[in-house]
Enzyme design. Sequence first.
Site, PDB file in Angstrom:
ATOM      1  CG  HIS A 137      40.997  37.537  47.521  1.00 51.92           C
ATOM      2  ND1 HIS A 137      40.142  38.276  46.731  1.00 51.92           N
ATOM      3  CD2 HIS A 137      40.852  36.248  47.124  1.00 51.92           C
ATOM      4  CE1 HIS A 137      39.522  37.476  45.893  1.00 51.92           C
ATOM      5  NE2 HIS A 137      39.929  36.231  46.118  1.00 51.92           N
ATOM      6  CB  CYS A 138      37.711  41.408  50.181  1.00 50.32           C
ATOM      7  SG  CYS A 138      38.680  42.578  51.149  1.00 50.32           S
ATOM      8  CB  ALA A 139      37.514  44.744  46.420  1.00 44.39           C
TER       9      ALA A 139
END
Length: 198
Positions: A137-139
């Site tokens: 994941h990231c933002a």
Amino acid sequence: MDSLQKQELRRPKIHGAVQVSPYQPPTLASLQRLLWVRRTATLTHINEVWPNLFLGDAYAARDKGRLIQLGITHVVNVAAGKFQVDTGAKFYRGTPLEYYGIEADDNPFFDLSVHFLPVARYIRDALNIPRSRVLVHCAMGVSRSATIVLAFLMIFENMTLVDAIQTVQAHRDICPNSGFLRQLQVLDNRLRRETGRL
């Protein structure tokens, strides 16, 4: 036997040689078109994009209960850091989740390629453990983390960049920034050269 059949027996059938065209690396413009035109998947907080490999956003990463419910065992945060998605090994303490963090900016000038191989190895090693499931994941779950998942599919699942994009986009809309796409193009060319397909 009529004369036509006799002629067929005497005349050898000539099959043309199959032309296999060499792999043509995609241009940046064609990759961007592919990313925008083929949008079909719905964007939720977390999607399984490859068997036991999930792509998600910060909301999904912070929902420890949901991750455990989904059977996630490993979390790769491609937006780690105090001013980004500030989770970490400490955040997941007391859960069965293992953590790997990368402090990456979603900036076309950020060199994410230095992380391609180490993170792809981590994902591969995690997926090789029975009943393991990995969240990357990231933002927003569309650029940094998507780039890492694409690199994994290219390195360890022997996909071209276009194949990897199409595979992921069948399950989640993604949009790596132009700098990350260029880095994936370099990886694609290198992998094709190493396998003799370029």
